[in-house]
Design a protein around this motif. Sequence first.
Motif, PDB file in Angstrom:
ATOM      1  N   UNK A 188       0.825  -1.205   0.000  1.00  0.00           N
ATOM      2  CA  UNK A 188       0.000   0.000   0.000  1.00  0.00           C
ATOM      3  C   UNK A 188       0.862   1.259   0.000  1.00  0.00           C
ATOM      4  N   UNK A 189       1.887   1.311   0.851  1.00  0.00           N
ATOM      5  CA  UNK A 189       2.706   2.516   0.912  1.00  0.00           C
ATOM      6  C   UNK A 189       3.696   2.590  -0.243  1.00  0.00           C
ATOM      7  N   UNK A 193       3.845   5.824  -2.741  1.00  0.00           N
ATOM      8  CA  UNK A 193       5.044   6.544  -3.157  1.00  0.00           C
ATOM      9  C   UNK A 193       5.200   6.593  -4.671  1.00  0.00           C
ATOM     10  N   UNK A 194       4.809   5.523  -5.356  1.00  0.00           N
ATOM     11  CA  UNK A 194       5.052   5.439  -6.796  1.00  0.00           C
ATOM     12  C   UNK A 194       3.874   5.937  -7.635  1.00  0.00           C
ATOM     13  N   UNK A 195       2.634   5.664  -7.181  1.00  0.00           N
ATOM     14  CA  UNK A 195       1.457   5.979  -8.000  1.00  0.00           C
ATOM     15  C   UNK A 195       0.398   6.770  -7.243  1.00  0.00           C
ATOM     16  N   UNK A 196       0.771   7.346  -6.099  1.00  0.00           N
ATOM     17  CA  UNK A 196      -0.173   8.109  -5.289  1.00  0.00           C
ATOM     18  C   UNK A 196      -1.376   7.258  -4.882  1.00  0.00           C
ATOM     19  N   UNK A 214      -5.208  11.314  -6.432  1.00  0.00           N
ATOM     20  CA  UNK A 214      -5.012  12.549  -7.199  1.00  0.00           C
ATOM     21  C   UNK A 214      -4.340  12.304  -8.531  1.00  0.00           C
ATOM     22  N   UNK A 215      -3.816  11.094  -8.762  1.00  0.00           N
ATOM     23  CA  UNK A 215      -3.146  10.769 -10.019  1.00  0.00           C
ATOM     24  C   UNK A 215      -3.820   9.548 -10.599  1.00  0.00           C
ATOM     25  N   UNK A 216      -4.298   9.670 -11.823  1.00  0.00           N
ATOM     26  CA  UNK A 216      -4.920   8.538 -12.481  1.00  0.00           C
ATOM     27  C   UNK A 216      -3.848   7.778 -13.249  1.00  0.00           C
ATOM     28  N   UNK A 217      -3.799   6.492 -13.073  1.00  0.00           N
ATOM     29  CA  UNK A 217      -2.826   5.658 -13.760  1.00  0.00           C
ATOM     30  C   UNK A 217      -3.527   4.688 -14.678  1.00  0.00           C
ATOM     31  N   UNK A 218      -2.764   4.149 -15.591  1.00  0.00           N
ATOM     32  CA  UNK A 218      -3.310   3.185 -16.527  1.00  0.00           C
ATOM     33  C   UNK A 218      -3.573   1.872 -15.805  1.00  0.00           C
ATOM     34  N   UNK A 219      -4.504   1.084 -16.296  1.00  0.00           N
ATOM     35  CA  UNK A 219      -4.744  -0.222 -15.668  1.00  0.00           C
ATOM     36  C   UNK A 219      -3.524  -1.112 -15.778  1.00  0.00           C
TER      37      UNK A 219
END
Length: 241
Positions: A188-189, A193-196, A214-219
Amino acid sequence: PRWKRAKFYSPFPILTSLKTVVRFHLGTVAFGSLIIAIAQFLRIVLEYVDQRTKQLQDSNLVARLVLKCVKCCMWCLEKCLKFITGYAYIYTAIEGLGFCNAAKSTFVLIMKYPAQLYINHLVQFVLKLLQSITIPFISGLICYYWVNADGNPNAGYCAVITIIISFFLTRIFGAVYEVIIESIFVCSFRDRDMYDAAHTPQTIRNAFGMGSVTVETKPLAPKPVQKEPPPPAAPAPPPPE
């Protein structure tokens, strides 16, 4: 969704993990065990010195205090090494790191999130205490009344044996759940750190106080494209008359 799990997860995760450990990380496991074994050996040596210098300690208060302080420091060192080694193995399983780099990542985790780490281990301690007391006690109580109902005069002995066996089984299964909790904590942490914390479920984010994403990442895997069925073949022309 199943289309995400199919690509990344093996149908036999335990065998796959065992194969990975044997092929890539036996040195990491051996090195971590060696460090703990050295610390335990030093404690045994200090205990031997303590037993052989009883007369000197009775006549010299300073020597007794120094030896007790050294033994206390070695006990703390062994506990710290076990703590760091446990988290280092988790980082090795997640990222494939060697022992030294995994231990470095553990130190970074401790320095960045000391409060969350303390709460995590406090919850584990409370759960361990409840499991180690309630499950053996209830098992022994059930065994006592069950054996006593048959008129056996040795119900107390059976209950004691049941409590001992139940305690060890409880600790074996409890250790597995403790590793699961620590792995979820690290993942989780690391995701934070890497993908919010974009890949962390909302319930876990709320439990750890991470807030909203706050940051949307790709699936993690592309969704497979559904192929359309081919069009039906055109009917054959009628034969000429």
